[in-house]
Scaffold this active site. Structure first.
Site, PDB file in Angstrom:
ATOM      1  N   LYS A 114       0.824  -1.208   0.000  1.00  0.00           N
ATOM      2  CA  LYS A 114       0.000   0.000   0.000  1.00  0.00           C
ATOM      3  C   LYS A 114       0.859   1.260   0.000  1.00  0.00           C
ATOM      4  O   LYS A 114       0.511   2.268  -0.600  1.00  0.00           O
ATOM      5  CB  LYS A 114      -0.963   0.006   1.192  1.00  0.00           C
ATOM      6  CG  LYS A 114      -2.129  -0.944   0.995  1.00  0.00           C
ATOM      7  CD  LYS A 114      -3.288  -0.608   1.908  1.00  0.00           C
ATOM      8  CE  LYS A 114      -4.434  -1.583   1.703  1.00  0.00           C
ATOM      9  NZ  LYS A 114      -5.448  -1.508   2.758  1.00  0.00           N
ATOM     10  N   LYS A 196      -3.642 -10.151  -7.081  1.00  0.00           N
ATOM     11  CA  LYS A 196      -4.911 -10.368  -6.370  1.00  0.00           C
ATOM     12  C   LYS A 196      -6.023  -9.504  -6.967  1.00  0.00           C
ATOM     13  O   LYS A 196      -5.776  -8.373  -7.357  1.00  0.00           O
ATOM     14  CB  LYS A 196      -4.675  -9.960  -4.908  1.00  0.00           C
ATOM     15  CG  LYS A 196      -5.753 -10.293  -3.948  1.00  0.00           C
ATOM     16  CD  LYS A 196      -5.379  -9.792  -2.551  1.00  0.00           C
ATOM     17  CE  LYS A 196      -5.594  -8.297  -2.427  1.00  0.00           C
ATOM     18  NZ  LYS A 196      -5.544  -7.783  -1.052  1.00  0.00           N
ATOM     19  N   LYS A 199     -10.547  -4.279  -5.217  1.00  0.00           N
ATOM     20  CA  LYS A 199     -11.525  -3.252  -5.530  1.00  0.00           C
ATOM     21  C   LYS A 199     -10.862  -1.924  -5.885  1.00  0.00           C
ATOM     22  O   LYS A 199     -11.501  -1.041  -6.430  1.00  0.00           O
ATOM     23  CB  LYS A 199     -12.512  -3.076  -4.370  1.00  0.00           C
ATOM     24  CG  LYS A 199     -11.921  -2.876  -3.010  1.00  0.00           C
ATOM     25  CD  LYS A 199     -12.983  -3.086  -1.916  1.00  0.00           C
ATOM     26  CE  LYS A 199     -12.317  -3.304  -0.558  1.00  0.00           C
ATOM     27  NZ  LYS A 199     -13.149  -3.916   0.431  1.00  0.00           N
TER      28      LYS A 199
HETATM   29  P1  TYM Z   1     -10.652  -6.122   2.941  1.00  0.00           P
HETATM   30  O1  TYM Z   1     -11.728  -5.110   3.123  1.00  0.00           O
HETATM   31  O2  TYM Z   1      -9.496  -5.775   2.087  1.00  0.00           O
HETATM   32  O3  TYM Z   1     -11.236  -7.478   2.420  1.00  0.00           O
HETATM   33  C1  TYM Z   1     -12.342  -8.089   3.051  1.00  0.00           C
HETATM   34  C2  TYM Z   1     -12.217  -9.597   3.009  1.00  0.00           C
HETATM   35  O4  TYM Z   1     -12.115 -10.059   1.660  1.00  0.00           O
HETATM   36  C3  TYM Z   1     -10.973 -10.881   1.513  1.00  0.00           C
HETATM   37  N1  TYM Z   1     -10.426 -10.667   0.169  1.00  0.00           N
HETATM   38  C4  TYM Z   1     -10.192 -11.646  -0.707  1.00  0.00           C
HETATM   39  N2  TYM Z   1     -10.358 -12.977  -0.645  1.00  0.00           N
HETATM   40  C5  TYM Z   1     -10.030 -13.705  -1.733  1.00  0.00           C
HETATM   41  N3  TYM Z   1      -9.560 -13.160  -2.869  1.00  0.00           N
HETATM   42  C6  TYM Z   1      -9.364 -11.832  -2.983  1.00  0.00           C
HETATM   43  N4  TYM Z   1      -8.905 -11.321  -4.120  1.00  0.00           N
HETATM   44  C7  TYM Z   1      -9.687 -11.012  -1.869  1.00  0.00           C
HETATM   45  N5  TYM Z   1      -9.635  -9.677  -1.641  1.00  0.00           N
HETATM   46  C8  TYM Z   1     -10.091  -9.490  -0.394  1.00  0.00           C
HETATM   47  C9  TYM Z   1     -10.021 -10.421   2.597  1.00  0.00           C
HETATM   48  O5  TYM Z   1      -9.091 -11.422   2.927  1.00  0.00           O
HETATM   49  C10 TYM Z   1     -10.967 -10.118   3.722  1.00  0.00           C
HETATM   50  O6  TYM Z   1     -11.307 -11.290   4.428  1.00  0.00           O
HETATM   51  N6  TYM Z   1      -8.006  -5.762   7.123  1.00  0.00           N
HETATM   52  C11 TYM Z   1      -9.210  -6.324   6.567  1.00  0.00           C
HETATM   53  C12 TYM Z   1     -10.481  -5.840   7.222  1.00  0.00           C
HETATM   54  C13 TYM Z   1     -10.508  -6.013   8.712  1.00  0.00           C
HETATM   55  C14 TYM Z   1     -10.705  -7.238   9.407  1.00  0.00           C
HETATM   56  C15 TYM Z   1     -10.688  -6.897  10.775  1.00  0.00           C
HETATM   57  C16 TYM Z   1     -10.880  -8.542   8.988  1.00  0.00           C
HETATM   58  C17 TYM Z   1     -10.385  -5.044   9.644  1.00  0.00           C
HETATM   59  N7  TYM Z   1     -10.496  -5.564  10.871  1.00  0.00           N
HETATM   60  C18 TYM Z   1     -10.849  -7.866  11.762  1.00  0.00           C
HETATM   61  C19 TYM Z   1     -11.036  -9.519   9.983  1.00  0.00           C
HETATM   62  C20 TYM Z   1     -11.020  -9.180  11.333  1.00  0.00           C
HETATM   63  C21 TYM Z   1      -9.274  -5.928   5.105  1.00  0.00           C
HETATM   64  O7  TYM Z   1      -8.679  -4.991   4.668  1.00  0.00           O
HETATM   65  O8  TYM Z   1     -10.140  -6.598   4.378  1.00  0.00           O
END
Ligand code: TYM
Length: 333
Positions: A114, A196, A199
């Site tokens: 990032k 990956k 979004k």
């Molecule tokens: P975020 O918002 O980037 O993504 C949300 C969830 O989607 C999964 N994900 C994917 N899985 C498979 N293939 C992909 N291309 C892909 N892109 C995203 C992520 O692994 C995630 O499960 N830091 C976290 C949000 C967060 C969180 C937490 C998660 C904040 N606090 C506490 C669990 C527990 C994040 O940025 O997810």
């Protein structure tokens, strides 16, 4: 709450939700609601680590709540809430910042990626992002955290922080386990299958938004980058594009890779891409309809947010009070 194990997870309202978010996370949350006490947050504070347009952030936060419900999360069975509505997250994050080392945070690959992508805005929040995530999880004494593969390292640091804290003060935090699906944990870009699906990708052909029109979905799959062979075969190293499409198809249909290989034996990539596009469009259609309906019902969404944060708040303040006491903060008279 019933006496069951606790699940916590969250998604940032930082862009349209993608098929990656759906298959890596949400789809796996649905069956869990029957057996666990599940808490799912819309982690808007995390989204602030990248500059957001305020009106859009507000809209996307509501939209994400509507999507949670539209995808099948029952607001009665699960606690659904907005992270910033519960100040305990930011409070515990500060405390945990003081128990996390710079060196640990420096090793986070997501931070490195990032920071490279947003070179003009490498803020301190981006750096301490995993600590806020640890606070999210540890506040609720979560047993398991269902996430995609990209969050594995953040779960490891959460466990390290919890263990370090417990070693000093006794058993304050439950040390959580990651729960990462076997198929679909890492959905790749449709245009660059080594990357990956994200979004925040500038090329909208590289990802499927959960709110994309069926025609757009089919078109994007037709354009998906593959290889010059003709055989539908799972081989991540040599056929990353086709293997990614196979993961998507497997995740959505529940079929194994062998079943998919025999289903498309003797058929070309064109047929396969169309089938994947069609099954994804069909899966998302009812979700999109439900989402639209929910977005027209602002009062209902507000009520869910209100109930959600009340329930979440009660649980988290138990942990926060305990932490304050253990570390020596004087209780407010
Ligand atoms: P975020 O918002 O980037 O993504 C949300 C969830 O989607 C999964 N994900 C994917 N899985 C498979 N293939 C992909 N291309 C892909 N892109 C995203 C992520 O692994 C995630 O499960 N830091 C976290 C949000 C967060 C969180 C937490 C998660 C904040 N606090 C506490 C669990 C527990 C994040 O940025 O997810």
């Amino acid at each position: 709450m019933k006496d069951r194990k606790i699940i916590f997870s969250g998604i940032q309202p930082s862009g349209d939700l993608t098929l990656g978010n759906y298959l890596g996370a949400i789809i796996n949350w649905i069956p869990l609601q029957e057996e666990y006490n599940c808490i799912y947050s819309i982690v808007d504070l995390h989204a602030l680590t990248v500059r957001q347009t305020p009106a859009e952030l507000r809209k996307r936060t509501r939209s994400l709540l509507a999507l949670y419900i539209a995808c099948g999360l029952d607001p009665e069975k699960n606690i659904l809430f907005v992270q910033s509505h519960n100040s305990a997250h930011a409070e515990l994050a500060w405390i945990l910042d003081c128990y996390t080392y710079m060196g640990e945070l420096n090793r986070m690959t997501q931070f490195k990626e990032k920071a490279q992508k947003h070179a003009e805005n490498i803020n301190a929040g981006l750096f301490t992002y995993p600590v806020l995530m640890a606070a999210d999880i540890l506040l609720y004494q979560a047993d398991m955290v269902p996430v995609g593969d990209d969050q594995r390292q953040h779960l490891e640091i959460t466990r390290d922080i919890a263990q370090r804290f417990n070693n000093i003060y006794g058993d304050v935090f439950k040390v959580p386990e990651p729960y990462i699906p076997k198929v679909g944990a890492r959905i790749m870009s449709l245009q660059e299958p080594e990357k990956k699906m994200s979004k925040s990708d500038e090329n909208s052909n590289s990802y499927i938004s959960l709110l994309d029109d069926p025609n757009v979905i089919i078109k994007k799959f037709k354009r998906a980058v593959t290889d010059s062979e003709v055989q539908v075969r799972y081989d991540v190293d040599n056929k990353p594009g086709i293997s990614n499409l196979m993961s998507i198809y497997a995740s959505v249909t529940g079929k194994s890779y062998e079943e998919i290989e025999s289903e498309f034996e003797g058929k070309g990539y064109g047929d396969f891409k169309l089938a994947v596009g069609q099954v994804v469009a069909d899966t998302l259609k009812p979700i999109q309809e439900k989402h639209k309906e929910l977005m027209e019902n602002k009062d209902y969404l507000d009520q869910i947010m209100k109930d959600g944060v009340e329930r979440a708040g009660r649980l988290s303040y138990r942990t926060l009070r305990k932490v304050y006491k253990k570390i020596g903060l004087v209780p407010r008279p």
